[in-house]
Write a protein that holds these residues in place. Structure first.
Motif, short mmCIF file in Angstrom:
data_model
loop_
_atom_site.label_atom_id
_atom_site.label_comp_id
_atom_site.label_asym_id
_atom_site.label_seq_id
_atom_site.Cartn_x
_atom_site.Cartn_y
_atom_site.Cartn_z
N PHE A 10 0.87 -1.18 0.00
CA PHE A 10 0.00 0.00 0.00
C PHE A 10 0.91 1.23 0.00
N GLY A 11 1.84 1.22 -1.00
CA GLY A 11 2.78 2.33 -1.15
C GLY A 11 2.25 3.30 -2.20
N THR A 43 0.63 -5.17 4.06
CA THR A 43 1.85 -4.37 3.87
C THR A 43 2.99 -5.01 4.66
N ASN A 44 4.15 -4.39 4.59
CA ASN A 44 5.29 -4.89 5.35
C ASN A 44 5.27 -4.36 6.77
N GLY A 69 -1.17 2.00 11.35
CA GLY A 69 -1.29 0.76 10.60
C GLY A 69 -2.74 0.50 10.19
N LEU A 70 -2.92 -0.57 9.40
CA LEU A 70 -4.26 -0.90 8.88
C LEU A 70 -5.01 -1.88 9.76
N ASP A 71 -4.36 -2.34 10.85
CA ASP A 71 -4.94 -3.43 11.63
C ASP A 71 -6.35 -3.13 12.16
N SER A 72 -6.65 -1.85 12.41
CA SER A 72 -7.97 -1.52 12.99
C SER A 72 -9.10 -1.79 11.99
N LEU A 73 -8.74 -1.99 10.67
CA LEU A 73 -9.78 -2.26 9.66
C LEU A 73 -10.05 -3.76 9.51
N ASP A 74 -9.27 -4.57 10.24
CA ASP A 74 -9.39 -6.02 10.09
C ASP A 74 -10.65 -6.55 10.79
N ALA A 75 -11.38 -7.42 10.06
CA ALA A 75 -12.63 -7.96 10.61
C ALA A 75 -12.38 -9.28 11.32
#
Ligand SMILES: NC(=O)c1ccc[n+]([C@@H]2O[C@H](COP(=O)([O-])OP(=O)(O)OC[C@H]3O[C@@H](n4cnc5c(N)ncnc54)[C@H](OP(=O)(O)O)[C@@H]3O)[C@@H](O)[C@H]2O)c1
Length: 343
Positions: A10-11, A43-44, A69-75
């Motif tokens: 996601f660059g 992502t890395n 980070g994107l972790d909060s969007l993980d279901a």
């Protein structure tokens, strides 16, 4: 009809893809009946998320821009690695735009292979898998009846691979020539304007067009990887970047650039692949081209390619200014093409 996709990386490129998709989804649905839904991003160092209901791209962009980070969007999938993500994500197409390792093509080759082995189409902007493992990945995709497309690996979103795939059927390609590295082309243009090599390189670094270590561009490595992609895909070669005879542009002086212009020529870093008697040779070297050559009329970051075939003598494409959005566009077209069975 709604189709599911997942993003590896996601660059610059895939963030531009997310923005482009938000803009183009209504048009794709209205014109072609396709709506693309992103159900996962890995992502890395910015985490990963899977949500079969669809990830809100504006939220993902906001999180990454603010350094989170994107972790909060993980279901609730709680995936710990990219290979695990590729296997688990419920997507029809994986879009791969992770880092390029110009010496091995890894780990992207393994990412592509895992995606194909688990029944997912692959679209990549990364030259590594195509320069180092094209034949085996293509064969695996065919065996699985899946798509493996890579329009954006050379000349960003310009329809070069789709032109060859759809528009040059049955032709013998004897030669491909190209100006394929925008950074070196801009440096050579600045030399013609009387700007010394070191200053021109510094300008490119300031503009974000060259790395702190510019050797990948100025020593011709990036060009070598790109001509290998074209030789292997267009001519059926099995070359690696180390097979390319390679000369960079470090030795070109202001004087050289000036004297070429005085003679009605321009110095360009030319990538060339030729096919003769079943043998394919590739080289990258600075050449003086007459101004009548279409490749000579490329200033600054403009790239171009010219293909000689047995029927059409000189098929040429010239690219306008490129950006992550033009690269993202190539990935969007590839995605639509694999979904409509163009492989
Ligand atoms: N920029 C262009 O215009 C352009 C043009 C043509 C082709 N390409 C190719 O497209 C690819 C991406 O370019 P870019 O400019 O977007 O690069 P970038 O901004 O450096 O982004 C690379 C992305 O890959 C992620 N990544 C790296 N290793 C990973 C791993 N093991 N698992 C999952 N994700 C991983 C990074 O994660 P983090 O976010 O955590 O760092 C980052 O999000 C490269 O192969 C490049 O050569 C780029």
């Amino acid at each position: 009809m709604e189709h599911t996709i997942a993003l590896l990386g996601f660059g610059n490129v895939l963030r531009a893809f997310a923005e482009l998709l938000e803009q183009k989804n209504p048009t794709l649905e209205q014109r072609y009946g396709y709506r693309l839904k992103v159900v996962g991003i890995s992502t890395n160092s910015h985490g990963r998320a899977i949500d079969p209901a669809g990830i809100k791209l504006s939220q993902a962009l906001e999180l990454v821009r603010s350094g989170e980070g994107l972790d909060s969007l993980d279901a609730g999938w709680n995936i710990q690695s990219t290979p695990e993500f590729i296997q688990a994500v419920p997507a029809e197409v994986i879009l791969e735009a992770t880092w390029l390792d110009p010496t091995s093509g890894q780990p992207a080759i393994d990412f592509v292979r895992t995606a194909l082995e688990t029944g997912k189409h692959v679209v990549t902007a990364n030259k590594g898998p195509v320069a180092f493992a094209y034949q085996s990945l293509r064969d695996l995709a065919r065996q699985k009846d899946l798509g493996f497309l890579f329009e954006s690996t050379v000349m960003d979103g310009m329809p070069l691979h789709s032109l060859a795939r759809e528009g040059l059927l049955g032709l013998e390609i004897s030669r491909i020539r190209g100006i394929l590295n925008s950074t070196t082309n801009a440096i050579l243009t600045r030399l013609e304007e009387g700007i010394a090599f070191e200053k021109a390189v510094a300008e490119m670094q300031e503009a974000g067009l060259a790395e702190a270590d510019p050797s990948n561009d100025v020593d011709g490595w990036d060009s070598a990887v790109k001509i290998v992609v074209l030789a292997n895909v267009f001519m059926g070669g099995d070359l690696r970047p180390s097979d390319v005879h390679r000369e960079g542009i470090r030795d070109i002086t202001l004087q050289d650039a000036k004297s070429a212009l005085t003679n009605g020529e321009r110095i360009k870093l030319v990538c060339e692949a030729t096919q003769e008697g079943g043998h394919i040779h590739a080289q990258v070297r600075p050449l003086r081209l007459p101004l009548s050559d279409p490749l000579a009329n490329t200033n600054y970051t403009v790239c171009a390619v010219s293909i000689d075939t047995d029927v059409l003598p000189q098929v040429s494409l010239i690219e306008g200014p490129s950006s992550p959005t033009t690269t993202a566009y190539g990935m969007l077209v590839d995605t639509l093409n694999v979904l409509r069975g163009r492989r």
